[in-house]
Design an enzyme around this catalytic site. Sequence first.
Site, mmCIF file in Angstrom:
data_model
loop_
_atom_site.group_PDB
_atom_site.id
_atom_site.type_symbol
_atom_site.label_atom_id
_atom_site.label_comp_id
_atom_site.label_asym_id
_atom_site.label_seq_id
_atom_site.Cartn_x
_atom_site.Cartn_y
_atom_site.Cartn_z
ATOM 1 N N CYS A 193 4.836 -4.782 15.917
ATOM 2 C CA CYS A 193 4.145 -3.883 16.896
ATOM 3 C C CYS A 193 2.746 -4.111 17.099
ATOM 4 C CB CYS A 193 4.390 -2.491 16.243
ATOM 5 S SG CYS A 193 6.166 -2.055 15.961
ATOM 6 N N CYS A 200 -0.252 -2.499 15.400
ATOM 7 C CA CYS A 200 -0.135 -2.064 14.223
ATOM 8 C C CYS A 200 -0.809 -3.278 13.240
ATOM 9 C CB CYS A 200 1.268 -1.930 13.762
ATOM 10 S SG CYS A 200 1.645 -1.794 11.787
ATOM 11 N N CYS A 227 3.045 8.423 1.461
ATOM 12 C CA CYS A 227 3.688 7.496 2.162
ATOM 13 C C CYS A 227 4.125 6.202 1.828
ATOM 14 C CB CYS A 227 2.645 7.083 3.500
ATOM 15 S SG CYS A 227 3.369 6.106 4.665
ATOM 16 N N CYS A 254 -1.841 5.850 9.940
ATOM 17 C CA CYS A 254 -0.704 5.176 10.692
ATOM 18 C C CYS A 254 -1.018 3.882 11.278
ATOM 19 C CB CYS A 254 0.009 6.046 11.503
ATOM 20 S SG CYS A 254 0.862 7.586 10.840
ATOM 21 N N CYS A 277 5.441 -6.923 7.307
ATOM 22 C CA CYS A 277 6.410 -6.434 8.366
ATOM 23 C C CYS A 277 6.788 -7.563 9.264
ATOM 24 C CB CYS A 277 5.971 -5.346 8.945
ATOM 25 S SG CYS A 277 7.434 -4.536 9.799
ATOM 26 N N GLU A 303 0.914 -1.036 -0.175
ATOM 27 C CA GLU A 303 0.076 -0.072 -0.125
ATOM 28 C C GLU A 303 0.914 1.171 -0.106
ATOM 29 O OE1 GLU A 303 -2.779 -0.326 3.249
ATOM 30 O OE2 GLU A 303 -3.991 -1.623 1.690
HETATM 31 S S1 SF4 Z 1 4.520 -0.083 13.150
HETATM 32 FE FE1 SF4 Z 1 4.003 -1.899 11.992
HETATM 33 S S2 SF4 Z 1 4.963 -1.582 9.801
HETATM 34 FE FE2 SF4 Z 1 5.809 -0.124 11.302
HETATM 35 S S3 SF4 Z 1 7.671 -1.499 12.219
HETATM 36 FE FE3 SF4 Z 1 5.856 -1.907 13.497
HETATM 37 S S4 SF4 Z 1 4.720 -3.533 12.930
HETATM 38 FE FE4 SF4 Z 1 6.340 -2.799 10.964
#
Ligand code: SF4
Length: 379
Positions: A145, A148, A134, A364, A141, A99
């Site tokens: 996190c 996220c 962005c 975000c 990923c 994206e």
């Molecule tokens: S916020 Fe999401 S995309 Fe960014 S490093 Fe952490 S897990 Fe990865």
Amino acid sequence: MNAVPDVPQIALMGLDASEVSALVSRVGEPAYRAQQILDAVYRQRLDSIGEITTLPQPLRASLNQKRVVVGMPAIERKFVSLDGTVRYLIGFPDGQSVETVWMPEGDGGEAGDGSEAGDATEEAAKNWDRATICVSSQVGCAVDCQFCLTAQLGVKRNLTAGEIVGQVCAVLKDQKVSPPQDRINLVFMGMGEPFLNYDNFMKAVLLLVQEVGIAESRMTVSTAGIVPRIHDFGLEQIRPKLAISLNASNDAQREKLMPLNRKWDLEKLLAAARDFPLRNRERITFEYVLLHGVNDSVGDAENVVELLRGLKAKVNLIALNPGPGIEFSTPGEGQVHAFQQVLMRAGIPAFVRRPRGRDIYAACGQLKRTVEIATAPVR
Ligand code: SF4
């Protein structure tokens, strides 16, 4: 049946000047053809070799025959938010996609950039005087996190330099804009951790500066805190500005929210930030996602002040953008304001980033290749 030989394609997108020159000399063409090809790919952003009319027809035929392609990625879906933000689903030949988000009047990470201010009306969105793209660096990923949505995908693969630059070129083309005449900022804050795909990311940065024409001062890269790469990044001659995802005021909290803190804790992370060679008037941005009742107290803000003491820093505060499967909730405005005030009183510039494109899952932490949303896709 005639079997077509499975010769791999050579994508021009992602090749730098020396690689294009080598290709041109391999096909026996004069050196100036290299610049014509670079212009066609990165400045004119043409889709196919056939469209490069600055090249003679026999050369175009020869490139086609050698399976050379431009390598512009495909815009598979496009979702438009009420606030003017556009979320693109951009696809690659192997079927993977990422994206990329277009934000007119967006927050390019600049101080006093209006991110603390109010609403972008549709009118304002049409009359933007700058925009931010962005950009994603990986499919999914690996950093995990907890707040996220991208993390839920896991990591599928790294993007190539061409796929990183290609996202920018595809969006510029779709929006019919051209840097440097149009003021475009880039933030490498989409899907993925750029510092876990460092070489491809840095090659893409150089291509964006040298070939697409976007100044490095208009770019910001965000890392979750890959400490050895922060050191490497500080040594680069040409580099974007640095942002670090902090999101916690102590190690115990950060370990729960960002498991990579077990490897690179706050002491190591902030030591790397202190060692980081800043340019004139440059500050490191610390991003802090506020989670209701978890990391958003006045005491947390006071701890952040202590952590950042002596650093040339600014803080972007982001009230959690909610999403399915995320167990945290968004703090109220009063809490966000109180947190901001503690930082400001301590002399740390702190901005509350207004959410962009929440209604289309473009904000975000929301990038998850979601296609099931209320807003109808444009195509
Ligand atoms: S916020 Fe999401 S995309 Fe960014 S490093 Fe952490 S897990 Fe990865």
